[in-house]
Enzyme design. Structure first.
Site, PDB file in Angstrom:
ATOM      1  N   LYS A 307      -4.462  -5.297-108.183  1.00  0.00           N
ATOM      2  CA  LYS A 307      -3.122  -5.556-107.672  1.00  0.00           C
ATOM      3  C   LYS A 307      -3.012  -6.993-107.189  1.00  0.00           C
ATOM      4  O   LYS A 307      -4.013  -7.593-106.798  1.00  0.00           O
ATOM      5  CB  LYS A 307      -2.840  -4.630-106.471  1.00  0.00           C
ATOM      6  CG  LYS A 307      -2.590  -3.181-106.829  1.00  0.00           C
ATOM      7  CD  LYS A 307      -2.298  -2.357-105.577  1.00  0.00           C
ATOM      8  CE  LYS A 307      -2.067  -0.902-105.907  1.00  0.00           C
ATOM      9  NZ  LYS A 307      -0.835  -0.661-106.698  1.00  0.00           N
ATOM     10  N   ASP A 318      -2.627   4.983 -99.262  1.00  0.00           N
ATOM     11  CA  ASP A 318      -2.446   5.661-100.547  1.00  0.00           C
ATOM     12  C   ASP A 318      -3.035   7.074-100.539  1.00  0.00           C
ATOM     13  O   ASP A 318      -3.178   7.703-101.585  1.00  0.00           O
ATOM     14  CB  ASP A 318      -3.076   4.809-101.669  1.00  0.00           C
ATOM     15  CG  ASP A 318      -2.429   5.018-103.024  1.00  0.00           C
ATOM     16  OD1 ASP A 318      -1.298   5.548-103.064  1.00  0.00           O
ATOM     17  OD2 ASP A 318      -3.062   4.670-104.037  1.00  0.00           O
ATOM     18  N   ARG A 381      -2.533   9.748-110.744  1.00  0.00           N
ATOM     19  CA  ARG A 381      -2.308  10.859-111.683  1.00  0.00           C
ATOM     20  C   ARG A 381      -3.622  11.376-112.250  1.00  0.00           C
ATOM     21  O   ARG A 381      -3.726  12.537-112.622  1.00  0.00           O
ATOM     22  CB  ARG A 381      -1.340  10.396-112.784  1.00  0.00           C
ATOM     23  CG  ARG A 381      -1.869   9.303-113.657  1.00  0.00           C
ATOM     24  CD  ARG A 381      -0.763   8.564-114.404  1.00  0.00           C
ATOM     25  NE  ARG A 381       0.039   7.702-113.529  1.00  0.00           N
ATOM     26  CZ  ARG A 381       1.086   6.998-113.936  1.00  0.00           C
ATOM     27  NH1 ARG A 381       1.493   7.057-115.192  1.00  0.00           N
ATOM     28  NH2 ARG A 381       1.734   6.235-113.079  1.00  0.00           N
TER      29      ARG A 381
HETATM   30  N1  BES Z   1      -0.495   3.730-105.089  1.00  0.00           N
HETATM   31  C1  BES Z   1       0.299   3.109-106.082  1.00  0.00           C
HETATM   32  C2  BES Z   1       1.802   3.347-105.895  1.00  0.00           C
HETATM   33  C3  BES Z   1       2.425   2.797-104.651  1.00  0.00           C
HETATM   34  C4  BES Z   1       3.128   1.616-104.692  1.00  0.00           C
HETATM   35  C5  BES Z   1       2.393   3.492-103.462  1.00  0.00           C
HETATM   36  C6  BES Z   1       3.740   1.125-103.561  1.00  0.00           C
HETATM   37  C7  BES Z   1       3.002   3.005-102.333  1.00  0.00           C
HETATM   38  C8  BES Z   1       3.687   1.821-102.383  1.00  0.00           C
HETATM   39  C9  BES Z   1      -0.097   3.650-107.452  1.00  0.00           C
HETATM   40  O1  BES Z   1      -1.421   3.996-107.595  1.00  0.00           O
HETATM   41  C10 BES Z   1       0.170   2.573-108.436  1.00  0.00           C
HETATM   42  O2  BES Z   1      -0.468   1.563-108.363  1.00  0.00           O
HETATM   43  N2  BES Z   1       1.113   2.812-109.351  1.00  0.00           N
HETATM   44  C11 BES Z   1       1.465   1.874-110.328  1.00  0.00           C
HETATM   45  C12 BES Z   1       1.574   2.596-111.636  1.00  0.00           C
HETATM   46  C13 BES Z   1       1.691   1.688-112.825  1.00  0.00           C
HETATM   47  C14 BES Z   1       0.397   0.902-113.011  1.00  0.00           C
HETATM   48  C15 BES Z   1       1.973   2.520-114.043  1.00  0.00           C
HETATM   49  C16 BES Z   1       2.801   1.258-109.931  1.00  0.00           C
HETATM   50  O3  BES Z   1       3.633   1.953-109.349  1.00  0.00           O
HETATM   51  O4  BES Z   1       2.973   0.075-110.157  1.00  0.00           O
HETATM   52 ZN    ZN Z   2      -2.394   4.555-105.902  1.00  0.00          ZN
HETATM   53 MN    MN Z   3      -2.616   2.374-108.139  1.00  0.00          MN
END
Ligand code: BES
Ligand code: ZN
Ligand code: MN
Length: 529
Positions: A307, A318, A381
């Protein structure tokens, strides 16, 4: 965690005699009463404030206080009340309508009399706590101007709101402000009620629920160097004191079972991945259980698909889904809910490392279906896929509900007001929506369907773990649905509601404990007895 609140129920007569005597000079008392539309008071309140009636009327006129819900009036040294240095009037005149759906447009400057009976005692409790300030010596006269339908339940909601409002996560602050230091320890609120016995049991129940929400909040607030999967599991095990059975599966056990999708996520971490199964057996022996599954990514760096740095610290939260499941199990056990309930936590840390899983890897899930990893940051997921399949196969539950901070896209769609609801079952979705309206933990149902499902087909495996830029929350839900078969299932995407919460009447904490009240209510209203 500081600012604990204890309620001591008192009869109206006891309230009267406490206020007749002089107060303790070292600890001046705040008397809290409730005012309805046009400064209406309950009968007991009116009698108690008789000596201050004129003072109150003048102060209210000066401050333009009319008893509107959300407003308050403070009067220092109220007349005829030697036992209180401060009188707080809290408004309880219900807002005409604050429903989410269409409301009648208001014509400006036409005063329509407010006939809706005030019923949001949860918020009122929070507002009251906010006005009193933690640690103050307070006496609350719980005598609302419009008698609630169920006074015991209303008192319980009020206390719940107050305790939730007072919670503060500050144990890592070594230099507390003098103010805060004074507020350490439990503050006792004397609580005058019409029916002491009814209030006593409602308060005990409210306390059990409040502690459970606060447990979830604390788990979400804890940093990931403290709250490892192991430490999370250790805290979950503490529920065994309440009669919850707790089973912990380590990496070896998970590998033997075949949860390779889940294990892949934790592969780059020094911390061992764990799955915790909690069981509350409050229902008939052998009755089919309800099942709740929580995403417990104790830290989500994104893994190799790392990230960006901005706000990455938020990813300690998370695991808010798993925290809600623990809080729920605690709530059910503390009130001895008449249902059999399974809680499952998928606890992993998502880190980049030489051993970490890569984009392009293909893993075989417990279900036998294969998954191509496109983005290692779509890890939640993968954790849920194995946990859902496991619960379905092992427990054949009435339904499965998973909670997960799953996608940033749900924040884009719904913000922090509603959690996203995805389901393969209309009845379950409707019940959840109703429980959401009743508790204020609101859900908005999102669409699903075959066209979205196709978006997670993979060229090399049975599916891939991302669905492209569009409809990110929905394709995540479609992915999960491939692991639930025909079991009634709902997925709650709580990325917007579980963490980074805005300060409000009943919550000032970053981690909200979202979902504990909602699901406790769902079980109570639809699946007991
Ligand atoms: N934990 C994150 C989602 C998240 C984002 C939670 C902001 C709380 C606040 C999740 O694991 C994630 O990184 N999701 C990605 C999915 C994408 C790579 C398809 C996202 O939402 O960008
Ligand atoms: Zn996550
Ligand atoms: Mn993630």
């Amino acid at each position: 965690m500081s600012a604990e609140v204890k309620f001591e129920p008192l009869s109206f007569d006891d309230v009267k005699s406490r206020l007749a005597g002089p107060e303790d000079k070292a600890s001046p008392r705040t008397l809290v009463v409730f005012a309805g539309p046009e400064l209406a008071f309950g009968a007991a309140t009116k009698a108690l404030l008789a000596g201050a009636a004129d003072q109150i009327a003048r102060a209210a006129a000066y401050a333009k206080f009319t008893g509107k819900s959300g407003s308050a009036l403070e009067i220092l040294v109220p007349a005829g009340l030697p036992g209180a240095s401060r009188l707080l009037l809290l408004g309880t005149a219900a807002a005409a309508s604050d429903g989410a759906q269409a409301e009648k447009p208001k014509t400006p400057d036409t005063k329509t009399p407010d006939t809706k009976t005030f019923d949001d005692f949860l918020t009122l409790g929070g507002q009251t706590m906010g006005k009193i300030g933690a640690g103050a010596n307070a006496l609350v006269l719980f005598d609302p101007p419009q008698a609630p339908a169920d006074a015991g339940a209303a008192a319980g909601q009020f206390a719940l709101g107050a305790v939730l409002r007072a919670y503060k996560f500050d144990q890592y602050k070594t230099k507390k402000k003098k103010d805060d230091a004074e507020r350490e320890g439990a503050s006792e609120i004397a609580f005058g009620v019409a029916n002491v016995e009814a209030a006593r049991s409602a308060l005990a129940e409210a306390e059990g629920l409040a502690e459970s929400v606060l447990l979830a909040r604390t788990l979400v607030n804890e940093p990931a160097n403290v709250l490892t999967p192991y430490e999370f599991a250790r805290r979950a095990k503490e529920l065994s004191a309440l009669g919850v059975e707790v089973e912990v599966f380590d990496e070896q056990a998970l590998a033997d079972i075949g949860m390779r999708a889940l294990l892949g996520v934790g592969q780059g971490s020094e911390q061992e991945s764990l799955v915790v199964v909690l069981r509350w057996n409050g229902g008939a022996a052998g009755a089919q259980p309800l099942a709740f599954v929580g995403k417990g990514v104790v830290f989500d760096s994104g893994g190799i698909s790392i990230k960006p740095g901005a706000s990455m610290e938020d990813m300690k939260g998370d695991m808010a889904g798993a925290a809600a499941v623990v809080g729920l199990m605690r709530a059910l056990a503390s009130r001895k809910a008449k249902a059999n309930v399974i809680g499952v936590l998928g606890l992993v840390e998502n880190m980049p490392d030489a051993k970490a899983q890569r984009p392009g890897d293909i893993v075989k899930s417990l279900s036998g279906q294969t998954i191509e990893i496109i983005n290692t940051d779509a890890e939640g997921r993968l954790v849920l896929a194995d946990a859902l399949w496991y619960v379905k196969e092992k427990y054949k539950p009435v339904f499965m509900i998973d909670l997960a901070t799953l996608t940033g896209a749900i924040l884009v769609a719904l913000g922090q007001e509603y959690a996203g609801l995805f389901s393969n079952n209309d009845e379950l979705a409707e019940r959840l929506t109703k429980a959401g309206e009743a508790t204020g933990e609101k859900l908005w149902r999102m669409p699903m369907g075959p066209a979205y499902d196709k978006m997670v087909d993979s060229r090399f495996a049975d599916m891939k773990n991302t669905g492209g830029r569009h409809a990110g929350s929905i394709t995540a839900a479609q992915f999960l649905q491939r692991f639930v078969d025909k079991t009634p299932w709902a997925h709650l995407d709580i990325a917007g509601t579980g963490m980074s919460s805005p300060a409000g009447d009943i919550n000032q904490s970053w981690g909200s404990g979202w979902g504990v009240r909602l699901l406790d209510r769902l079980v109570r209203d639809f699946y007991e007895g």
